[in-house]
Every structure is written in C-alpha cells, then in structure tokens.
Design an enzyme around this catalytic site. Structure first.
Site, PDB file in Angstrom:
ATOM      1  N   THR A  99       0.820  -1.212   0.000  1.00 40.65           N
ATOM      2  CA  THR A  99       0.000   0.000   0.000  1.00 40.65           C
ATOM      3  C   THR A  99       0.854   1.262   0.000  1.00 40.65           C
ATOM      4  O   THR A  99       0.714   2.132  -0.871  1.00 40.65           O
ATOM      5  CB  THR A  99      -0.941   0.013   1.218  1.00 40.65           C
ATOM      6  OG1 THR A  99      -1.813  -1.126   1.153  1.00 40.65           O
ATOM      7  CG2 THR A  99      -1.784   1.272   1.236  1.00 40.65           C
ATOM      8  N   GLN A 129      -5.710  -1.000  -3.231  1.00 47.38           N
ATOM      9  CA  GLN A 129      -4.978   0.157  -2.709  1.00 47.38           C
ATOM     10  C   GLN A 129      -4.012   0.705  -3.766  1.00 47.38           C
ATOM     11  O   GLN A 129      -3.199  -0.041  -4.305  1.00 47.38           O
ATOM     12  CB  GLN A 129      -4.200  -0.221  -1.446  1.00 47.38           C
ATOM     13  CG  GLN A 129      -5.079  -0.682  -0.299  1.00 47.38           C
ATOM     14  CD  GLN A 129      -5.226  -2.179  -0.223  1.00 47.38           C
ATOM     15  OE1 GLN A 129      -5.180  -2.872  -1.255  1.00 47.38           O
ATOM     16  NE2 GLN A 129      -5.397  -2.711   0.974  1.00 47.38           N
ATOM     17  N   GLN A 151      -9.142   3.706  -4.165  1.00 47.12           N
ATOM     18  CA  GLN A 151      -8.894   3.275  -2.786  1.00 47.12           C
ATOM     19  C   GLN A 151      -7.561   3.838  -2.296  1.00 47.12           C
ATOM     20  O   GLN A 151      -6.533   3.707  -2.967  1.00 47.12           O
ATOM     21  CB  GLN A 151      -8.889   1.748  -2.694  1.00 47.12           C
ATOM     22  CG  GLN A 151      -8.741   1.239  -1.262  1.00 47.12           C
ATOM     23  CD  GLN A 151      -8.975  -0.258  -1.135  1.00 47.12           C
ATOM     24  OE1 GLN A 151      -9.409  -0.908  -2.080  1.00 47.12           O
ATOM     25  NE2 GLN A 151      -8.695  -0.807   0.030  1.00 47.12           N
ATOM     26  N   ASP A 152      -7.596   4.493  -1.119  1.00 50.91           N
ATOM     27  CA  ASP A 152      -6.377   5.020  -0.483  1.00 50.91           C
ATOM     28  C   ASP A 152      -5.688   6.096  -1.333  1.00 50.91           C
ATOM     29  O   ASP A 152      -4.472   6.053  -1.550  1.00 50.91           O
ATOM     30  CB  ASP A 152      -5.385   3.887  -0.193  1.00 50.91           C
ATOM     31  CG  ASP A 152      -5.912   2.896   0.825  1.00 50.91           C
ATOM     32  OD1 ASP A 152      -7.033   3.090   1.325  1.00 50.91           O
ATOM     33  OD2 ASP A 152      -5.204   1.929   1.130  1.00 50.91           O
ATOM     34  N   ASP A 174     -11.709   4.526   1.934  1.00 54.55           N
ATOM     35  CA  ASP A 174     -10.640   5.033   2.813  1.00 54.55           C
ATOM     36  C   ASP A 174      -9.717   5.997   2.063  1.00 54.55           C
ATOM     37  O   ASP A 174      -8.498   5.955   2.223  1.00 54.55           O
ATOM     38  CB  ASP A 174      -9.816   3.872   3.373  1.00 54.55           C
ATOM     39  CG  ASP A 174     -10.668   2.827   4.072  1.00 54.55           C
ATOM     40  OD1 ASP A 174     -11.759   3.169   4.552  1.00 54.55           O
ATOM     41  OD2 ASP A 174     -10.245   1.656   4.129  1.00 54.55           O
ATOM     42  N   ARG A 232     -14.272   5.545   9.026  1.00 55.10           N
ATOM     43  CA  ARG A 232     -14.137   4.400   9.918  1.00 55.10           C
ATOM     44  C   ARG A 232     -12.726   4.427  10.489  1.00 55.10           C
ATOM     45  O   ARG A 232     -11.782   4.927   9.848  1.00 55.10           O
ATOM     46  CB  ARG A 232     -14.412   3.080   9.189  1.00 55.10           C
ATOM     47  CG  ARG A 232     -13.506   2.781   8.004  1.00 55.10           C
ATOM     48  CD  ARG A 232     -13.829   1.425   7.397  1.00 55.10           C
ATOM     49  NE  ARG A 232     -12.999   1.121   6.230  1.00 55.10           N
ATOM     50  CZ  ARG A 232     -12.968  -0.075   5.632  1.00 55.10           C
ATOM     51  NH1 ARG A 232     -13.704  -1.091   6.094  1.00 55.10           N
ATOM     52  NH2 ARG A 232     -12.204  -0.281   4.578  1.00 55.10           N
ATOM     53  N   TRP A 234      -9.226   3.339  11.198  1.00 59.25           N
ATOM     54  CA  TRP A 234      -8.172   2.393  10.849  1.00 59.25           C
ATOM     55  C   TRP A 234      -7.434   1.964  12.117  1.00 59.25           C
ATOM     56  O   TRP A 234      -6.980   0.824  12.216  1.00 59.25           O
ATOM     57  CB  TRP A 234      -7.223   3.048   9.843  1.00 59.25           C
ATOM     58  CG  TRP A 234      -6.143   2.158   9.333  1.00 59.25           C
ATOM     59  CD1 TRP A 234      -6.137   0.797   9.285  1.00 59.25           C
ATOM     60  CD2 TRP A 234      -4.887   2.571   8.776  1.00 59.25           C
ATOM     61  NE1 TRP A 234      -4.957   0.329   8.735  1.00 59.25           N
ATOM     62  CE2 TRP A 234      -4.173   1.402   8.421  1.00 59.25           C
ATOM     63  CE3 TRP A 234      -4.306   3.814   8.547  1.00 59.25           C
ATOM     64  CZ2 TRP A 234      -2.912   1.443   7.859  1.00 59.25           C
ATOM     65  CZ3 TRP A 234      -3.050   3.859   7.975  1.00 59.25           C
ATOM     66  CH2 TRP A 234      -2.359   2.683   7.633  1.00 59.25           C
TER      67      TRP A 234
END
Length: 323
Positions: A99, A129, A151-152, A174, A232, A234
C-alpha cells in the site's frame, strides 16, 4: 511557519523559478524528478520549480534531504503528476509494492509546498490500494491541488502536519487515511462509489487528526444515495471532525462505521458541527459520534489545529514565473 512567503528584496515582483519543467523539451528539465534532483540538499530557503502543462508519468520522490521544495503548476487541471502502481503489483524483484509503496508521488522533505497540480493514480477502481500521494515529510501545504484515485488516494504518516486549501480529493474506499494532523480548508471530497471517505489512524496521544472546515462532500452521479460513510477508524483512536460541511445525499444516515469492532466506539472521536445538505442528519448519526456545540467547535479552529505547524504560500498578488 504559517506566514505567507514574500521576497523581501523584491516585494512587488514575481518570483522567478529556480527550475522549469516541460514535457516538450523546450526547457532544461523534461521530468519533475530531474528538477527536484537539481535542488541542493539541506536547503533552508525555497527552491521553486515551475511545471508547465502536461501529463508527467513518473514516480516522483522528494527525499528527506530535499527540504523547502515548492512545486508550482501552470494549471491544476492540466498539470498532472501521474502513475499507475498499486499494492498488489509486482516489482522487478518479484515483491509487491504494498500500500505505502504504490504512490505516484512521495513527499518526504520538510516544508514542502505544492500549488496548482494534480496528483493522480490511474491504476483503476478495481486495483485495490493505489495511492496518489504518500506524505512522510513533517510539514507540508497544498493549495488548489487535485488528488485523484480510488482506494487510499491520499495518505500522510504519523506525526506529520498538512494544510490543504481549496483542494479536491477523489476516491472510493478510505481515500483519506493515515495518522497525521491535517486541516482541510474549503476543499471538495468526491466519492467515486460506495465506501468510506476517511480512515484515520490518529495516535492515541495526538490532540488532532483530520479537521474539515467548510468542505463540500460530493459524489459521482452513479453513487447510490446513503451508501458512503464519513469514516471508519483504521486505528482505535481515530479523530475526525467536520465543521460546517455541505454533505451530499450519498452520505449514510448513521454517518460513521466502527470497522467491525465495537471497542472502537469508545476510543474514536468522530464529530460534526452545523452540517448542511441532503446528507446532514444529526438525529440519525451513530450514538457514539458527536454533534458539537458552538463552544466545542472553537477547539478545532485553524489557529488551534494547524496554524503554526505548516509552511506558508506565496502571497496572492505574487506568482512564480518560468525563467
């Protein structure tokens, strides 16, 4: 550190760039990385790099010894720093990028500033990611920048500070994550599908995590109503505050998710103040989140969260010009 930058010896003149980048070869540098490499190490004053319009497909790294780098794009929509790595992609040695290693841009120098640029990862919505930017430098600022991915998209490490003004961040799951202290000032966050906007991992003893001030939270037209969480955790002590946001109808009525762990509900700090828009629904938010009073909201002002902890921008009446 938060004061605006102005050249004392030429108060009424523009700043001439130390280096200019153009993909067409009309100037000294055709890649952004080459211009960064040309900056002397361990500087105490800014090295200004002007980047002309174009898509620069390269993995760019500002190393730890390259402090005081100031990147200035010709036009945010058309000056694009782009790559397509993703976490599961294999390096030449057979290992995965992971990631954190998937970023298109690595900002590890201190006092980094970027204006009028797009940082993008084009690995695609199904790649998993795939970071547009990985920020490891202690202090950085961004104005009129775009961060595009899924994502990310946007990541900054523990103990770092970021100020973002008039920026645009796009993603799905996220897409704003990490353990930094970050102040998002009148920015836009756009969801590309159902998911989660934030995944903060704020360290337990850190006073602030993410603060969004007067930001507009939007989504692609294809994103279903009530399908996106504000965040949320992590890590258990995630801290995220939305001050006077305008929330689109894609935001879920409950607002926040506990990442499948009820214990996070006692440690995470999730709050809103005077939310507006179709996604504003204070009465239906999860019981363990907060609706701040006016007095409580004063604890999350720019001055208290980030004011003395980020580098300043050049003044509004000054621009950086190519040689």
């Amino acid at each position: 550190m938060s004061e605006l930058i102005k050249e004392e010896d030429e108060p009424d003149k523009n700043i001439q760039a130390n280096a200019v980048v153009a993909a067409d070869g009309t100037v000294d540098f055709t890649t952004v990385q080459a211009a960064i490499n040309a900056a002397p190490n361990n500087r105490k004053t800014y090295f200004y790099i002007y980047i002309k319009k174009g898509a620069y497909k390269e993995v760019i790294t500002i190393s730890k010894n390259k402090d005081y780098i100031y990147l200035y794009g010709e036009d945010a929509a058309y000056t694009i720093l782009i790559f397509d790595n993703y976490a599961k992609r294999l390096r030449p040695d057979g290992s995965e990028f992971g990631t954190s290693g998937s970023a298109s841009f690595f900002a590890n120098g201190d006092f980094f500033v970027a204006e009028n640029l797009t940082f993008e990862n084009t690995a695609g919505i199904d790649a998993g990611q795939a970071l547009a930017i990985n920020i490891g430098g202690a202090r950085s600022s961004f104005r009129n920048c775009r961060f595009l991915g899924h994502q990310d998209t946007w990541y900054a490490g523990n103990g770092t500070f970021q100020y973002l003004r008039d920026c645009f961040i796009e993603g799905s799951v996220d897409f704003i994550f990490g353990g930094s202290t970050a102040f998002f000032d009148e920015c836009h966050m756009q969801s590309t599908r159902n998911g989660y906007i934030t995944a903060a991992s704020t360290p337990e003893n850190q006073l602030y995590g993410y603060v969004f001030q007067k930001c507009k939270i939007i989504a692609y037209p294809t994103v279903a109503e009530g399908s996106v969480y504000l965040g949320r955790p992590w890590r258990p002590h995630a801290k995220v505050v939305f001050l006077q946001p305008n929330l689109g109808k894609h935001i879920r009525k409950e607002g926040w998710h506990n990442w499948g762990n009820a214990a996070n509900e006692t440690t995470a700090f999730y709050a809103e103040y005077n939310s507006t828009g179709e996604g504003a629904s204070p009465s239906t938010r999860v019981a363990w989140s907060r609706q701040l009073t006016t007095e409580q909201a004063t604890s999350f002002t720019y001055e208290k969260v980030i004011g003395s902890q980020h580098p300043g921008f050049i003044e509004d009446d000054i621009t950086i010009t190519p040689k």
